[in-house]
Design a protein around this motif. Structure first.
Motif, PDB file in Angstrom:
ATOM      1  N   PRO A   8     -60.126 -30.753 -19.288  1.00 47.15           N
ATOM      2  CA  PRO A   8     -59.795 -29.323 -19.224  1.00 47.15           C
ATOM      3  C   PRO A   8     -60.638 -28.610 -18.177  1.00 47.15           C
ATOM      4  CG  PRO A   8     -61.198 -29.781 -21.114  1.00 47.15           C
ATOM      5  CD  PRO A   8     -60.850 -31.117 -20.506  1.00 47.15           C
ATOM      6  N   ASN A   9     -60.064 -27.550 -17.585  1.00 48.26           N
ATOM      7  CA  ASN A   9     -60.823 -26.735 -16.644  1.00 48.26           C
ATOM      8  C   ASN A   9     -61.742 -25.762 -17.368  1.00 48.26           C
ATOM      9  OD1 ASN A   9     -57.829 -27.083 -15.218  1.00 48.26           O
ATOM     10  ND2 ASN A   9     -59.554 -27.438 -13.835  1.00 48.26           N
ATOM     11  N   GLU A  10     -61.311 -25.351 -18.564  1.00 49.13           N
ATOM     12  CA  GLU A  10     -62.108 -24.455 -19.390  1.00 49.13           C
ATOM     13  C   GLU A  10     -61.939 -24.868 -20.851  1.00 49.13           C
ATOM     14  OE1 GLU A  10     -64.008 -22.170 -18.121  1.00 49.13           O
ATOM     15  OE2 GLU A  10     -63.218 -22.003 -16.076  1.00 49.13           O
ATOM     16  N   GLY A  11     -62.909 -24.462 -21.684  1.00 52.07           N
ATOM     17  CA  GLY A  11     -62.772 -24.659 -23.117  1.00 52.07           C
ATOM     18  C   GLY A  11     -63.667 -25.751 -23.669  1.00 52.07           C
ATOM     19  N   GLN A  12     -63.649 -25.873 -24.987  1.00 52.50           N
ATOM     20  CA  GLN A  12     -64.496 -26.823 -25.700  1.00 52.50           C
ATOM     21  C   GLN A  12     -63.667 -27.664 -26.661  1.00 52.50           C
ATOM     22  OE1 GLN A  12     -66.981 -23.644 -27.475  1.00 52.50           O
ATOM     23  NE2 GLN A  12     -68.743 -24.804 -26.710  1.00 52.50           N
ATOM     24  N   ILE A  13     -64.125 -28.896 -26.866  1.00 46.10           N
ATOM     25  CA  ILE A  13     -63.592 -29.761 -27.914  1.00 46.10           C
ATOM     26  C   ILE A  13     -64.746 -30.107 -28.844  1.00 46.10           C
ATOM     27  CG2 ILE A  13     -62.479 -31.964 -28.454  1.00 46.10           C
ATOM     28  CD1 ILE A  13     -61.290 -31.943 -25.648  1.00 46.10           C
ATOM     29  N   LEU A  14     -64.554 -29.877 -30.143  1.00 46.86           N
ATOM     30  CA  LEU A  14     -65.594 -30.158 -31.124  1.00 46.86           C
ATOM     31  C   LEU A  14     -65.063 -31.133 -32.167  1.00 46.86           C
ATOM     32  CD1 LEU A  14     -65.826 -26.896 -30.291  1.00 46.86           C
ATOM     33  CD2 LEU A  14     -67.766 -27.049 -31.858  1.00 46.86           C
ATOM     34  N   LEU A  15     -65.870 -32.144 -32.488  1.00 48.61           N
ATOM     35  CA  LEU A  15     -65.601 -33.060 -33.592  1.00 48.61           C
ATOM     36  C   LEU A  15     -66.715 -32.902 -34.606  1.00 48.61           C
ATOM     37  CD1 LEU A  15     -64.437 -36.373 -31.847  1.00 48.61           C
ATOM     38  CD2 LEU A  15     -63.063 -34.910 -33.341  1.00 48.61           C
ATOM     39  N   ASP A  16     -66.338 -32.635 -35.848  1.00 53.32           N
ATOM     40  CA  ASP A  16     -67.333 -32.387 -36.907  1.00 53.32           C
ATOM     41  C   ASP A  16     -68.315 -31.297 -36.492  1.00 53.32           C
ATOM     42  OD1 ASP A  16     -66.350 -34.293 -38.754  1.00 53.32           O
ATOM     43  OD2 ASP A  16     -67.332 -35.892 -37.614  1.00 53.32           O
ATOM     44  N   GLY A  17     -67.829 -30.300 -35.765  1.00 47.99           N
ATOM     45  CA  GLY A  17     -68.667 -29.182 -35.362  1.00 47.99           C
ATOM     46  C   GLY A  17     -69.537 -29.421 -34.161  1.00 47.99           C
ATOM     47  N   LYS A  18     -69.495 -30.637 -33.578  1.00 49.95           N
ATOM     48  CA  LYS A  18     -70.326 -30.951 -32.419  1.00 49.95           C
ATOM     49  C   LYS A  18     -69.457 -31.083 -31.168  1.00 49.95           C
ATOM     50  CE  LYS A  18     -73.670 -33.477 -35.252  1.00 49.95           C
ATOM     51  NZ  LYS A  18     -74.321 -34.795 -35.511  1.00 49.95           N
ATOM     52  N   VAL A  58     -67.918 -32.301 -27.803  1.00 48.65           N
ATOM     53  CA  VAL A  58     -67.767 -33.594 -27.152  1.00 48.65           C
ATOM     54  C   VAL A  58     -67.024 -33.396 -25.841  1.00 48.65           C
ATOM     55  CG1 VAL A  58     -67.775 -34.922 -29.300  1.00 48.65           C
ATOM     56  CG2 VAL A  58     -65.605 -34.050 -28.409  1.00 48.65           C
ATOM     57  N   GLY A  59     -67.182 -34.361 -24.940  1.00 42.29           N
ATOM     58  CA  GLY A  59     -66.444 -34.333 -23.679  1.00 42.29           C
ATOM     59  C   GLY A  59     -65.856 -35.695 -23.404  1.00 42.29           C
ATOM     60  N   PHE A  60     -64.566 -35.740 -23.148  1.00 43.17           N
ATOM     61  CA  PHE A  60     -63.886 -37.005 -22.893  1.00 43.17           C
ATOM     62  C   PHE A  60     -63.520 -37.079 -21.409  1.00 43.17           C
ATOM     63  CE2 PHE A  60     -62.087 -36.378 -27.408  1.00 43.17           C
ATOM     64  CZ  PHE A  60     -63.257 -36.865 -27.969  1.00 43.17           C
ATOM     65  N   SER A  61     -64.102 -38.037 -20.714  1.00 47.70           N
ATOM     66  CA  SER A  61     -63.770 -38.211 -19.298  1.00 47.70           C
ATOM     67  C   SER A  61     -62.739 -39.299 -19.080  1.00 47.70           C
ATOM     68  CB  SER A  61     -65.039 -38.535 -18.493  1.00 47.70           C
ATOM     69  OG  SER A  61     -65.658 -39.713 -18.996  1.00 47.70           O
ATOM     70  N   SER A  62     -62.361 -39.998 -20.172  1.00 42.65           N
ATOM     71  CA  SER A  62     -61.368 -41.065 -20.073  1.00 42.65           C
ATOM     72  C   SER A  62     -60.767 -41.306 -21.456  1.00 42.65           C
ATOM     73  CB  SER A  62     -62.004 -42.359 -19.560  1.00 42.65           C
ATOM     74  OG  SER A  62     -62.847 -42.913 -20.563  1.00 42.65           O
ATOM     75  N   PRO A  63     -59.599 -41.952 -21.520  1.00 35.61           N
ATOM     76  CA  PRO A  63     -59.026 -42.299 -22.825  1.00 35.61           C
ATOM     77  C   PRO A  63     -59.954 -43.173 -23.657  1.00 35.61           C
ATOM     78  CG  PRO A  63     -57.346 -42.465 -21.133  1.00 35.61           C
ATOM     79  CD  PRO A  63     -58.649 -42.223 -20.423  1.00 35.61           C
ATOM     80  N   ASP A  64     -60.768 -43.992 -22.995  1.00 33.81           N
ATOM     81  CA  ASP A  64     -61.684 -44.858 -23.724  1.00 33.81           C
ATOM     82  C   ASP A  64     -62.718 -44.034 -24.494  1.00 33.81           C
ATOM     83  OD1 ASP A  64     -62.516 -47.579 -24.338  1.00 33.81           O
ATOM     84  OD2 ASP A  64     -64.323 -47.115 -23.194  1.00 33.81           O
ATOM     85  N   ASP A  65     -63.118 -42.894 -23.930  1.00 34.39           N
ATOM     86  CA  ASP A  65     -64.065 -42.016 -24.629  1.00 34.39           C
ATOM     87  C   ASP A  65     -63.451 -41.492 -25.920  1.00 34.39           C
ATOM     88  OD1 ASP A  65     -65.925 -42.365 -22.642  1.00 34.39           O
ATOM     89  OD2 ASP A  65     -65.495 -40.463 -21.625  1.00 34.39           O
ATOM     90  N   ALA A  66     -62.175 -41.091 -25.849  1.00 34.24           N
ATOM     91  CA  ALA A  66     -61.499 -40.572 -27.044  1.00 34.24           C
ATOM     92  C   ALA A  66     -61.340 -41.670 -28.095  1.00 34.24           C
ATOM     93  CB  ALA A  66     -60.136 -39.998 -26.661  1.00 34.24           C
ATOM     94  N   ILE A  67     -61.018 -42.875 -27.643  1.00 37.09           N
ATOM     95  CA  ILE A  67     -60.871 -44.004 -28.579  1.00 37.09           C
ATOM     96  C   ILE A  67     -62.194 -44.289 -29.275  1.00 37.09           C
ATOM     97  CG2 ILE A  67     -60.470 -46.493 -28.694  1.00 37.09           C
ATOM     98  CD1 ILE A  67     -58.372 -46.084 -26.448  1.00 37.09           C
ATOM     99  N   LYS A  68     -63.285 -44.251 -28.514  1.00 39.00           N
ATOM    100  CA  LYS A  68     -64.599 -44.485 -29.107  1.00 39.00           C
ATOM    101  C   LYS A  68     -64.961 -43.401 -30.118  1.00 39.00           C
ATOM    102  CE  LYS A  68     -66.466 -47.089 -25.198  1.00 39.00           C
ATOM    103  NZ  LYS A  68     -67.384 -47.059 -24.025  1.00 39.00           N
ATOM    104  N   ALA A  69     -64.378 -42.209 -29.925  1.00 41.89           N
ATOM    105  CA  ALA A  69     -64.607 -41.111 -30.865  1.00 41.89           C
ATOM    106  C   ALA A  69     -63.613 -41.164 -32.025  1.00 41.89           C
ATOM    107  CB  ALA A  69     -64.486 -39.778 -30.132  1.00 41.89           C
ATOM    108  N   VAL A  70     -62.986 -42.334 -32.201  1.00 44.24           N
ATOM    109  CA  VAL A  70     -62.033 -42.649 -33.285  1.00 44.24           C
ATOM    110  C   VAL A  70     -60.818 -41.728 -33.295  1.00 44.24           C
ATOM    111  CG1 VAL A  70     -63.676 -43.871 -34.756  1.00 44.24           C
ATOM    112  CG2 VAL A  70     -63.457 -41.400 -35.011  1.00 44.24           C
ATOM    113  N   ILE A  71     -60.276 -41.451 -32.091  1.00 42.60           N
ATOM    114  CA  ILE A  71     -59.016 -40.730 -31.952  1.00 42.60           C
ATOM    115  C   ILE A  71     -57.973 -41.706 -31.436  1.00 42.60           C
ATOM    116  CG2 ILE A  71     -57.785 -38.902 -30.713  1.00 42.60           C
ATOM    117  CD1 ILE A  71     -60.409 -37.359 -30.591  1.00 42.60           C
ATOM    118  N   GLY A  72     -56.900 -41.898 -32.175  1.00 46.43           N
ATOM    119  CA  GLY A  72     -55.814 -42.780 -31.764  1.00 46.43           C
ATOM    120  C   GLY A  72     -54.601 -41.972 -31.355  1.00 46.43           C
ATOM    121  N   THR A  73     -53.823 -42.483 -30.400  1.00 46.32           N
ATOM    122  CA  THR A  73     -52.656 -41.755 -29.894  1.00 46.32           C
ATOM    123  C   THR A  73     -51.455 -42.670 -29.801  1.00 46.32           C
ATOM    124  OG1 THR A  73     -54.127 -40.353 -28.552  1.00 46.32           O
ATOM    125  CG2 THR A  73     -51.787 -40.303 -28.015  1.00 46.32           C
ATOM    126  N   VAL A  74     -50.324 -42.183 -30.327  1.00 42.74           N
ATOM    127  CA  VAL A  74     -49.033 -42.851 -30.152  1.00 42.74           C
ATOM    128  C   VAL A  74     -48.223 -41.963 -29.228  1.00 42.74           C
ATOM    129  CG1 VAL A  74     -46.971 -43.755 -31.265  1.00 42.74           C
ATOM    130  CG2 VAL A  74     -49.154 -43.839 -32.469  1.00 42.74           C
TER     131      VAL A  74
END
Length: 512
Positions: free
Chosen positions: A68-78, A80-96
């Motif tokens: 994103p150009n602006e804004g925040q993403i929080l998991l459990d109130g903390k 996080v920043g995802f620079s790749s799909p692998d980062d999101a997967i490591k944060a236990v987010i799955g996508t179909v």
């Protein structure tokens, strides 16, 4: 019930996921602007909006495919920043994803565990992967899919199941499902919903994207609506928000009647399409039917019943074992799409992106593809003629934006479907075969496509519609053929049938 329970919030009032003030810009386009979105553990949060509203961009930001150009993403109130799909997967987010990203030359098991292969002693454990893949497929109601099959051998529905199994193969806390039911039949959708309920009972959060409002009613807890890259409504309770309000939020207008009135057929309407004794493949029963000028004939049945294969044999994309197809008394050459097109037949296939569109080419090139000889002189295409025809179709179809030079891949699903329809309208077809005409199309564009089909019927074009949505078949068609296990088990006027009757007929014709 406590306030936390009522809102689906996790204990202490925290949400599992929060997206705050998300903005995403592309050159010349603001795709998302100040979007805030939240999901709690154990809930199904539905994300609605027309094609192009920003849903896919938002989930790609969450899945790490876009930053994103602006804004925040929080998991459990903390934060996080995802620079790749692998980062999101490591944060236990799955996508179909709606657009499946499987490797067709690998096996089902290899696709499911691609990137997180099971190992023993530093070596990949194929046996362990195959056993776990079989368990995941069985949990989705598809134990018949072998982990050893190559994914390229599976139907679109089968590949969707494999994609779901891959997302579930990780210990996810949040799973994103983008149009997961688009290629599934009613029983497969029920299995999908059972899986979703199992996940949420275990505390997994689900973001569910669908154009089918009836699904939202069954599986959803809360709804957020996007329009033009903004969240126009957030945290709506499914049980408290009527469909008419959701449609108004998505489209900016009220759409009370999705299906236009079915045009009355003239008593003297002539037979245009005649199919006689068509045996689609060895062992199949012969198929015979006819369609008159202005008639809309529906083929209803489960995914895999043989509906699409019938269209393919009529159009000539596959060669039938035997039988004949005639248009206005002219016999078509079996297995020849050129013969069909020259005789005035057009096909809008189920998979428009891979089977119908030149995604990297212009709208003009796509509109004139079936009639290219009309716009060429001495082997060169007349760009002026292409432009004139394209602008005519763009106006007739109310395409947005009205730019013949625009690439087809940049359009929404609804507008892409209009382009395929426009190709056959500019060709002047007499018979139009439509395979899943509203798949992946939002409610506003769906209403427009239904009106186009009704207009073509009034203009005297013979139309055959294949759809997995029984409501669509009954709402659009004059007559319905019920197809089960590659044969026609019943034919009746649409007004004499109900969804339950069709399902009963399908099951009666199915070998158990």
């Amino acid at each position: 019930m406590s306030d936390d329970e009522a809102t689906g919030a996790t204990p202490g009032g925290a949400h599992l996921l929060e997206m705050r003030g998300i903005e995403k810009r592309f050159p010349g386009i603001i795709a998302l602007q100040d979007v805030s979105f939240e999901v709690s553990a154990g809930e199904v949060h539905c994300l609605l909006g027309q094609n192009g509203a920003g849903k896919s961009t938002l989930i790609k930001v969450l899945a790490g495919a876009h930053r994103p150009n602006e804004g925040q993403i929080l998991l459990d109130g903390k934060e996080v920043g995802f620079s790749s799909p692998d980062d999101a997967i490591k944060a236990v987010i799955g996508t179909v994803y709606q657009e499946l990203d499987l490797v067709e030359t690998l096996t089902v098991a290899e696709n499911i565990f691609l990137g997180h292969e099971k190992s023993r002693g530093g070596f990949s454990s194929r046996r362990a992967e195959q056993l776990e893949a079989a368990r995941l497929l069985a949990s989705l109601g598809h134990s018949e899919i072998s982990p050893l099959m190559e994914v390229g051998e599976l139907s679109a529905a089968g590949q969707q199941i494999v994609s779901m199994a891959r997302a579930l193969s990780r210990d996810v806390r949040l799973i994103i499902m983008d149009e997961p039911s688009a290629v599934l039949d009613s029983e497969e959708v029920r299995n999908l919903f059972d899986t979703v309920r199992t996940l949420t009972a275990a505390g997994v959060a689900v973001i569910y994207i669908s154009h089918r409002l009836e699904e939202i009613r069954v599986i959803g807890d809360r709804i957020t609506v996007l329009k033009d890259g903004r969240a126009v409504a957030s945290n709506l309770r499914v049980c408290e928000t009527p469909n008419v309000e959701l449609i108004r939020l998505m489209t900016g207008r009220s759409i009370t009647n999705v299906f236009p009135p079915v045009a009355a057929l003239a008593a003297e309407a002539t037979e245009i399409l005649s199919v006689n004794g068509l045996v689609v493949a060895p062992g199949h029963d012969p198929i015979s039917f006819s369609v008159r000028a202005g008639e809309v004939l529906g083929l209803a049945g489960l995914v895999g019943s043989g509906r699409s294969e019938i269209l393919g044999a009529i159009y000539g994309s596959t060669k039938p074992v035997s039988g004949t197809v005639d248009i206005d008394g002219t016999r078509l050459r079996p297995g020849s799409t050129v013969s069909a097109v020259n005789a005035g037949m057009g096909l809008c296939p189920e998979e428009r992106k891979s089977q119908a569109l030149l995604l990297d080419d212009t709208l003009a090139a796509n509109f004139t593809l079936a009639s290219i000889g009309r716009y060429a002189t001495a082997g060169f295409t007349s760009q002026k003629a292409e432009y004139r025809v394209s602008m005519e179709q763009i106006r007739n179809l109310e395409l947005r934006p009205a730019d013949p030079a625009r690439e087809a891949r940049t359009l929404s699903g609804g507008n892409q479907q209009k382009v395929v329809l426009g190709r056959w309208l500019s060709h002047g077809c007499r018979v139009l075969l439509l395979d899943e005409p509203s798949r992946g199309v939002d409610v506003g564009a769906r209403s427009e496509i239904y009106n186009l089909i009704a207009g073509l019927s009034r203009a005297g074009i013979a139309i055959v519609v294949v759809s997995s949505e029984l409501e669509e078949v009954l709402g659009l068609c004059h007559e319905v053929l019920v197809v089960s296990e590659n044969r026609i088990v019943h034919r009746a006027p649409a007004v004499e049938l109900s969804e339950h009757q069709i399902l009963d007929l399908v099951m009666e014709g199915t070998t158990l």
